[in-house]
Every structure is written in C-alpha cells, then in structure tokens.
Design an enzyme around this catalytic site. Structure first.
Site, PDB file in Angstrom:
ATOM      1  N   GLU A  41     -20.676 -58.386 -34.762  1.00 17.88           N
ATOM      2  CA  GLU A  41     -20.496 -56.959 -34.487  1.00 17.88           C
ATOM      3  C   GLU A  41     -21.724 -56.145 -34.921  1.00 17.88           C
ATOM      4  O   GLU A  41     -22.219 -56.317 -36.033  1.00 17.88           O
ATOM      5  CB  GLU A  41     -19.258 -56.483 -35.255  1.00 17.88           C
ATOM      6  CG  GLU A  41     -18.921 -55.015 -35.070  1.00 17.88           C
ATOM      7  CD  GLU A  41     -17.689 -54.610 -35.888  1.00 17.88           C
ATOM      8  OE1 GLU A  41     -17.285 -55.393 -36.780  1.00 17.88           O
ATOM      9  OE2 GLU A  41     -17.148 -53.528 -35.617  1.00 17.88           O
ATOM     10  N   LYS A 112     -14.792 -51.320 -28.584  1.00 12.43           N
ATOM     11  CA  LYS A 112     -13.821 -51.610 -29.654  1.00 12.43           C
ATOM     12  C   LYS A 112     -12.711 -50.563 -29.625  1.00 12.43           C
ATOM     13  O   LYS A 112     -12.982 -49.357 -29.499  1.00 12.43           O
ATOM     14  CB  LYS A 112     -14.542 -51.584 -31.006  1.00 12.43           C
ATOM     15  CG  LYS A 112     -13.698 -52.003 -32.195  1.00 12.43           C
ATOM     16  CD  LYS A 112     -14.568 -52.071 -33.460  1.00 12.43           C
ATOM     17  CE  LYS A 112     -13.798 -52.606 -34.652  1.00 12.43           C
ATOM     18  NZ  LYS A 112     -14.686 -52.739 -35.840  1.00 12.43           N
ATOM     19  N   CYS A 148     -13.912 -57.406 -33.889  1.00  6.14           N
ATOM     20  CA  CYS A 148     -13.391 -57.411 -35.264  1.00  6.14           C
ATOM     21  C   CYS A 148     -11.944 -56.906 -35.352  1.00  6.14           C
ATOM     22  O   CYS A 148     -11.028 -57.603 -34.932  1.00  6.14           O
ATOM     23  CB  CYS A 148     -14.342 -56.619 -36.164  1.00  6.14           C
ATOM     24  SG  CYS A 148     -14.190 -57.061 -37.917  1.00  6.14           S
TER      25      CYS A 148
END
Lengths: 610, 610
Positions: A41, A112, A148
């Site tokens: 990330e 994300k 994540c």
C-alpha cells in the site's frame, strides 16, 4: 498466471529511493518469470505520508514516479500503491489507490473503501472512501483488488457499514489481491493471519497478500506477505522483518502452486537495502534487522478479530485473549525484540545518522536499551555515558561498566556533582534554605540530560531514550532530563516486559549482568530511593496500566477485576495528569496495540479521572 | 417560540462542572422566559474529548449527566450536545449527537452527519456519520437541528458528498438550529458569519447558532453565537471570547424578533466563570478574557469558503484573501490578542494553576509573552527571570528590567556563567580543545531551561514558552532549552506578527520598551550573534513560511510567486528536517488556520523537501 509479491522497506517522501526499489522489484519479478508483481500500500510514497498528502507538489511527485515505473511495466503487470486525485467536485481530494501498470500504461486504478481512522491511522483525514467496486482484469483473469483495511471488516463488531469484498464477489473474481501497510504489534501477526484466512473461507478464493516491511518513525511494519489457496493453505510466504520477493502460480483451475526458487533463497538473495540517498552516511553494511523469524501462517485460524477496541462494554470487560499479552510476555518477546532492533536501525538509517548515545545508569532500562542499540547499530557506534550523582550507589557504576565491557561499546564516566552543585549555588538566592525536594531530584536528572545533549550535539550522536511504558504512564520521569532523547526504545514496554526482554537477550549467554536484573529499581536521586517509594509494585501496576491503557477499562471495571479501588483511583489520576509530559516525549517504537504517541490522543487540559 | 442561546466555557471531562454550568444556563434561560435553550456541541463532556471517547466509563458519565440535566428540563426544552451510543452492530460505536430534553425526558436525539477530520479535528476517529435525517418537533414548531460541520458543505469544493440540510429542507422546517464547537482562528469568524448567512440564503430559513467559548489546551473557541432571520439580518448576538445568554423569538409567521434584555446586559450579567472543581486554586477574580469585541456578523456576506485547503492546485496558487493575513496582520491583531489572553487564562485555570514563570531575555518574544501573561493572570502572578550569559549584552538586562518595572511583575536576575562554566569543565575530558560550536550555544540555552524548570518545580510555577512560529518552523531554538515550557504562547505567530501584536499592545501607552521593538533580534549565545546570521530576513522568511505552511505551496509555486529558488530550497529543508524538535514542543495556542501541533501531522523520519 504467476504472481510475485515484493515485500520492501520504503522511505516516506523519498521518491527517488522508493521508485528505484520498485524498479528493482520489477526486475526481480521478471527474472523469476512472473506475469504480475504486487507491491504494498502506498509503496510509491511510503506509508504513512500523513500531511505531506496535502501538498500538490507531493502528489505531482507521486504522478512522476508512476510515469517512471510505467516504463518498466512493459512485459509484466505491476500493482503498486499510490494516491490518486479525486476527479469529482465533491469529497476529499484524493483516493488511496492500487494502480495496475502494464504495457507501459496505467491500465486500471482501484480505490480503497475502508479508511482506518483510529489509533495511529488517519486515513479519512486525507482520502475519500471508494464507492465503486470493479474487478481488475489482467491476462484474462479477474482479480478482486483491495487495499489493507478493505479485508478487515469481518468481525462480530464491524467498524464499517459496508464490506467491499461483498461487492466484488458478485463479479466472479478468480482470486483476491490485497496491498497492505499493516503495522506490527505483538498480537497483530496472528490477527492478520486470521483475517486473511477468514476472507479466504468466506469468499472461497485464493488470496495474494503483500505487506510492507520496515520502520517509519514509531510504526514498525513486519511484512509476512503470503499467498494462500482457497482451502486456506499458505502456499508461499515471506519472513517477518526483512525484505524479499516470493511467487506463486494461480492455475487456470484456481489452484495456487508454489513456483520460483525456494522462499528462503529468494529472501536471502533479495536486493539488499541501499542507502536512502545522499548525504546520508549509511551504516557500514548493517542490514535492516536482526535474525528473521519465518511466519507461521498455517497456525489454526482464529475468529476474525475486531480491528480496534470499540467502546468496551461492561459485558466484555473480563479477561480476553489480549489480556494474556501482559501476563505472559514471553509469548511475544522474540517478535518484540526483532521489532525494536528494526525500529532503531531504520530510524538511524533513514534519518542519515549512524551513532547513538545512551545514558547508562546501571539500571535495567538503560542496560536493555544499550544492548538493543549495539545489536541494531554495532557496538562501535553506540557510546554509553555513566553519569553518577552524589546519590548514585557504587554498584550502579560497576554494573554499567560491566555491561559495556560485555557489549564492547565505548563508554565514559562523567560525574555530575560539580554541575549540580553549581546549580544549587546559583539558585541559592531564590531557593534559600528550603528543604531538598522534587526540584533537586529533577535538577540532577536535567543536568544529565544537558550533558548528554551537549555530547550528542558536539559529535553528531542521537540520544536514545530509555524510559519504559510504566514510567511514562505514571509520569515517573523528568521532562528534559531522563525523558530527553530522539527515539524512545522501550517506551511501549511495561517494566515487566523490560525484564522479560532482558531475560530473552540473556537466554544464550549473559549479556546484561545478573545484578542489574536482580536489584530493586531506583532512580537514585536521593539517598536510598526506590521506585517502590513512589509507585505500586510493578507486578500490580503493570496489569492495572495495561487494563486502563490497552483495554480502556474504567474504575468500575478495574474494581470488578479485583484491583483495589483506592489504588485504581491513584494510578488513573497519575496517568491522566501526566499527559503534559508524554506530549513532549520523543517518538516511541510501537510494539503494542496501544502505544503512547500518535496512536493515543487525549486532552492535556482536562479533568477526567484526574 | 422564544429560543435562548447559552454560550458557555466547558472543561473537558469535568462532568460535575459542565453539568452545573448547563443547569445554571437552563435556570438563566427560564428566568428570561425562554421556551427552548440551546447549548453548544458536546457541551456535556466538553469539546474535543478526543480518546476519552473510547472509554465506556466516559460514556456512562455522559449518560449520567444527561439524566441529571433532564430533571431540570421540565418546563423548558433543552438542546445539549452529548455523544450517544450507536445501537447498530455495524459502524463506529458512537454518534456525535444533539439531545432534546423536555418534560424530564429525552425527547429526541439527532446525529451529526459531516465529521470534520482534518487539521485539529479527528471526529471520524470516534463517530459514525449520521445517515438518517429528521426534523425535531418541539411545541408545534419544526426544527432542522444540525451540528457544527453539518452546515459547512456549501462551498465550491465541498469536502463531503452529501449535505444534511438538503435532506432536512424537504421536511419543511420552520428554522435551523446549529450546535457548534467552531474554533477561533484569525480568519474564521468571517468564514463562520459567511457560512451561517450562506445557509440562511440557500434554505430561506432563520438560523439559531450556538457556539462554544473558551480555550481547550491549544484550541480557542471564540463564541459569537447568534440568531439570524431568513433575510440574513442578525437579530441577536453574543460577544466573542466571553460567556453569555441571548434570546430571540421565532414568531408564528417565521419572523425572528429580539426579546429579553439587551444583549450587552445579558452578557454582563451572565454567571461568572466559577472554579473548575477542587483542588484548583482559582485565580483571584480574574475573568476569562480581556475586553470583549462585539461580533460584526452583519458585515457583507462572503462567498462560503472551502472549509479546509484541499490539495492546492497550481491554478489557485496565486495570492488569495488568506494571503493578506500575514502581510497585513493588523487586520486581525485585536482578535489574536484576545485569543492569546483567553488561551493563557483558561490553561492555568483549568489546570488548577495560578502562577507563571517566564525567562525574560530583553528580546521581543519574551517581552510580549510577559505582557500577555500579566494581562491574563495578573502581574503579581507572573515571575520573570533574567538569565544573562557571558554573551548577553548590557542593554538586554536593562530592557528586561525596564519591562518588568512597567508591568509591575516580580523578577529575578540569575547569571548562568557559573553553571555554564561548570558544564564546560565537566565536559572537558570529552570535548578536549575542540572549538566553540553549536553544542556550547545549546548548553547555555539548556542551562537556562534547567534553572527555569528548577524554580518552577520548587515553587509551583508553570513555565511559559516564548518561541515564535518563525523559530519553530526553521528549528531556530534549543530543545530542552528555550523550547522548554508548558504552553507556547507565541508559537502560532510569525515574527512579523509578534512585532505587530507588540505595537498593538503599545497603542495607548508604551508597555514594551521601544528599544526592545527597535533592536535587531539575537539569541546572544555567542559574541555579536544576530538572527540574520542564520536566517533570512523575517520580511522575506515569514511570507515564505506562510505560503508553505498555511497555503501548502511547493517549490514550483513558490518560485512562481517570486521567491528565490535557492532560498526556497533552504527554508523548506529547514522546516522539514526540524520536525523532530517540534514533535517535542509543548501545546501552542492556535490562532491561525494551520498551527504547529495537533493540527499539523507530518512524518519525522522522511525525506521530502529535506
């Protein structure tokens, strides 16, 4: 399709260095014959970039880096993490994104969705949450790409009201790919293994999981990247606390097979960490971390954990798995050891320093700090200074000398009496004949701090701080004195954990003299002083602090757990009224789920339990 | 319906105090004949409670406070701010809520939708955003109740993808009511006035707006509560920087009429601030702030501002309205003055202290700090210490003495030579005959810091820090030396603003000696030293720092603005590489839109523009 995972150690904002590392990772993956290589990330800028994200200049440099990386993503697909601008008029300016680069072009960008905003995380400060979910197609395979936190919302008490994999699974993906920057704490590797497996179990898909490694100021990333097949078997994995590349093949039938050289070989042959850019005097050949522990991701799956302690209800106030952490520190002490060594080593290397200075008192905290620093930086680069005061005992000096003789680091002995007495003489017109008090104790501690900083300034050392978490919690330390320094090595270890780690270091051969382990802790700022004059026994204090700080238990819950209510009241008051001291403390290497520092934000001017 | 606005100064976590104030406010509103009284955001626990919100114990105390307040909300409606638990399984545990209490019961609870998570704000860390929007009915009137940020999403570049008033307006409300905790900065009162008016204009409804007042560690809330009719006319308003109650009537036809006693009378008769609870030695009769400035909310409406600088595009990099702030500080200097006095006064009162200690160098920064502290705390409570070194000039001591003679505060003169020489002698075995360097400069500064802390510890003073924003930005200060202290009074003022405020204090009669205003700034740590030896002229440096820090301009934009690229590179590097020093600095009273401290979060270990 062969998918490589590149576990690398980035330097925040150092685009030249990070881009170079990524390009090296691409070359390494090509050499292995990979079709696709996955990075962690925000790999392009380093994680967490924090308020640098508010600078258009910073985002332009991200763009430039992507352009350069694109030219290397010719015959291989590259998934890198990088911020991307939000083109809409509404919402935050950026998304936290995964970029697919291939054939020299940006092929796809996914956003994300779940933005961790708790403890050390501030992602909603910068990013708009993703609100469209689409599969990434690559070479005929359908990849469910998440970032994540996106895969962490499976617990009993989900932090978010949606779950991006629930959206993506409707589009029939062939596998999951997750780009992470998931930090270390002593329980988090198990939690991470469990959450990867919980996703694999829920969606019945393989997972290719790439995590960052390396320390960023206070936050340690421990790696542990892995490929897991749809049955929950770990096919390939990278070690904790070191860089490396690993590869696995996703077959047309959806199996995941190991491929490429043996994991351990790959890890060993990974490009060594290079200097972070001039004019940083790189450490002489020191690698990023101590011995690496191989992940054990095939350990039995745990129930997917709640990611953050939400407000703890009375019903959940009993002892849980986490409670074992303070009571049985030996469970995790090897990992804490590796994290601290990496935390010290990366701090120095990335800041461009090589030499540490430590005030060595003959006590357990400075002894452990010194031993860890020698391991991280090399004994020749660590200078101890013994600063006996009129109230220091003889054995303190002798123990500190014995320690440095064992470790082989240089040391000096500089008595503080002359300066201390000059202070008392200078202050006499103001102090008059008032009795000895805390002011005189602090004066000794600050005299030491001043001497240490003078030596550090004169010769270019960084002063390492030796305060432990029990002291910082209770305010048992002197601001600008023993609380001085650039990096807090033990600030996230309670005193009991300091002892446990010291015993761990001594497990093969005695490094820390037994006398230091055996004697009663003392600040030695007045005759016969002991920590126990001012603080409860650590055997009582530390579990109480743990329940309050890590577990957010209040007075009622603590009394229910059997702690004496008067003691609870006294200790909680100490913790809360000393926030002003911790507020001026240096960064602390984080090893627990709740360290003092950026992850714990409480008001200074307040009157709660204080 | 008569609606009262109670503008009060809370103490975070001090439920006993806050509840008492709210009950007093209810009594005051009843005495005025109000049907409904409105308090500010999170009034019950104080704003911002930060991570205290993670404690179930804290939330239970909020519940208890609500129950007690309910018993006073018998014949009058009460709108208070208080967290409420999220009953859903999913999402964060709490909502930031407005509670309507009436007839002894909780009648309604509305949730905040837009959660500021930028600069000093961390609300998404704790709260789930509201996702249902309903009118609050009270005595037959339909109130569109929102909380602070909820009304701020009207700009050209909205931070959020929805706007709660757009939902509520479909339910035909009679008026808007907003509970705020909207902090002061030197431009924010205008922005706030503009945003209230922009809402009134857009929805064609009256607005009853209640803001908090008082300082909470670094954040100053300035009040300025008001009632505005649907035409945009301010009907009633409370002053800035002081507590008070005001009332206005919402007529059946939707007009808003003034009612109750004259605003000024009400403000004057408001319950004085009482002590925050034992064992706080309250200040002898000092009120919270200096002279109050009456709001001018009828000033022409501005375009609703973007709430936070989103990533600044090259196109917007030119000079804007905000740019005028640094160049023409006199525009805002009166308000900055009031904010700093309230910031000092509230810090001491809420921490339970009364006496300040200041190192008085004869320079402009310590002179201004001393004058402000005397105003906030009373001259008798402020002790100055003059600490001449071997390199201090005679006029420094003379100027500092003249200042204290004018202000009437006690002072001591304590030369540091003896201690400094003892340090040099003690360090000689290590330093040898190396030439005088930065280490020796810092040694003097830290000797002073040590003496100040010793006096503070001995007698119970709080050391006030005198560093300005230009110094903190460039790292021109000594950690644990002149950077020591409990509260940074001038840390959000560039040097040019320090001069402007000093001239402002001298506007009626000379308080700060003219010689202090006239002489060239110097740290006096070596012979003939001047700030300009190490730093660019403040006339160049300060606008450059402002563009980088407040306006997030990068090297390219700064060059476009005409700054010398080599200077830009040098200054930005100074700012970024000195983050480690600011990280250990005390809280700074925030007066600008971007102060160092909790509102500016950049990595320490990084390599961006450094």
């Amino acid at each position: 399709m062969k998918i490589a995972l590149a576990q690398q150690n980035y330097h925040i904002g150092n685009f030249e260095y990070n881009t170079q590392r990524i390009i090296e990772g691409i070359a390494g993956a090509k050499a292995l014959g990979a079709d696709l290589v996955v990075f962690s990330e925000l790999s392009v800028c380093g994680y967490p970039p924090r308020d640098f994200l508010e600078f258009e200049d910073f985002i332009r440099r991200c763009d430039d880096a992507i352009r350069l990386i694109c030219t290397h993503a010719d015959t291989i697909g590259v998934l890198v993490g990088c911020p991307v601008r939000n083109p809409d008029r509404e919402g935050k300016d950026l998304f936290n994104a995964a970029w697919l680069l291939y054939e020299g072009k940006v092929q796809d960008i996914r956003h994300k969705t779940l933005l961790p905003t708790y403890d050390i995380f501030d992602e909603y400060r910068y990013f708009e949450p993703g609100f469209e979910w689409n599969i990434v197609e690559f070479k005929g395979r359908r990849l469910a790409v998440t970032i994540c936190e996106d895969i962490w919302n499976l617990g009993d008490n989900p932090l978010y009201r949606l779950c991006p994999m629930d959206k993506l699974i409707t589009q029939s993906p062939d596998c999951m790919v997750n780009l992470s920057a998931s930090p270390f704490d002593y329980a988090h590797a198990e939690e991470r293994g469990a959450i990867v497996r919980a996703n694999v179990d829920k969606y019945r898909l393989p997972m290719f999981y790439c995590n960052a490694v390396g320390s960023q100021t206070e936050i340690v990333f421990d790696g542990g990247s892995l490929a897991m097949d749809a049955s929950g078997r770990v096919v390939s994995a990278l070690p904790f606390f070191s860089e490396g590349i690993v590869m696995a093949e996703l077959t047309p039938s959806g199996e995941v097979l190991p491929c490429g050289p043996d994991d351990a070989e790959v890890a060993a042959s990974a490009t060594p960490l290079t200097a972070y850019g001039a004019p940083s005097p790189a450490l002489g050949g020191a690698s990023a971390a101590g011995a690496s522990t191989t992940a054990d991701p095939n350990a039995p799956a745990l129930v997917a954990p709640a990611r953050v302690p939400k407000v703890v209800t009375a019903a959940s106030a009993g002892f849980s798995r986490l409670d074992a952490d303070i009571l049985r520190p030996e469970l995790h002490i090897g990992r804490i050891h590796e994290a601290l060594v990496m935390g010290i080593s990366d701090y120095f290397r990335k800041m461009g320093f090589s030499k540490a200075l430590i005030a060595s008192s003959g006590g357990i905290d400075s002894a452990l700090t010194l031993a860890l620093a020698c391991e991280a930086l090399g004994a020749a680069n660590v200078r101890a200074v013994l600063l006996p005061s009129p109230y220091s005992t003889e054995h303190s000096v002798a123990d500190a000398v014995a320690l440095s003789e064992t470790l082989g680091n240089p040391y000096d002995i500089i008595p503080i009496r002359e300066v201390y007495e000059a202070f008392l003489h200078t202050l006499h017109p103001v102090f008059g004949d008032l009795p000895f008090s805390l002011a005189e104790e602090n004066l000794q501690s600050r005299t030491r701090g001043n001497i240490m900083m003078a030596i550090a300034n004169k010769f270019g050392y960084i002063l390492l701080n030796t305060s432990n978490k029990s002291e910082l919690a209770t305010g048992y330390g002197t601001l600008y004195g023993d609380m001085a320094g650039g990096l807090g090595v033990l600030g996230d270890l309670y005193k009991l954990q300091v002892y446990a780690l010291s015993r761990h270091l001594n497990r093969a051969a005695p490094i820390i003299p037994q006398n230091i382990l055996d004697k009663a802790p003392s600040a030695e700022l007045r005759p016969g002083q002991k920590d126990s004059d001012s603080l409860p026994d650590y055997a009582v204090l530390d579990p109480l602090l743990y329940q309050y700080i890590e577990r957010r238990q209040g007075p009622a819950e603590l009394a229910e757990q059997g702690f004496d209510p008067a003691l609870v009241s006294r200790v909680l008051r100490m913790v809360n009224t000393n926030e002003y001291k911790r507020n001026q403390f240096c960064p602390i290497i984080r090893v627990s789920p709740k360290a003092f520092g950026v992850g714990r934000r409480v008001p200074i001017v307040a009157k709660y339990l204080g």
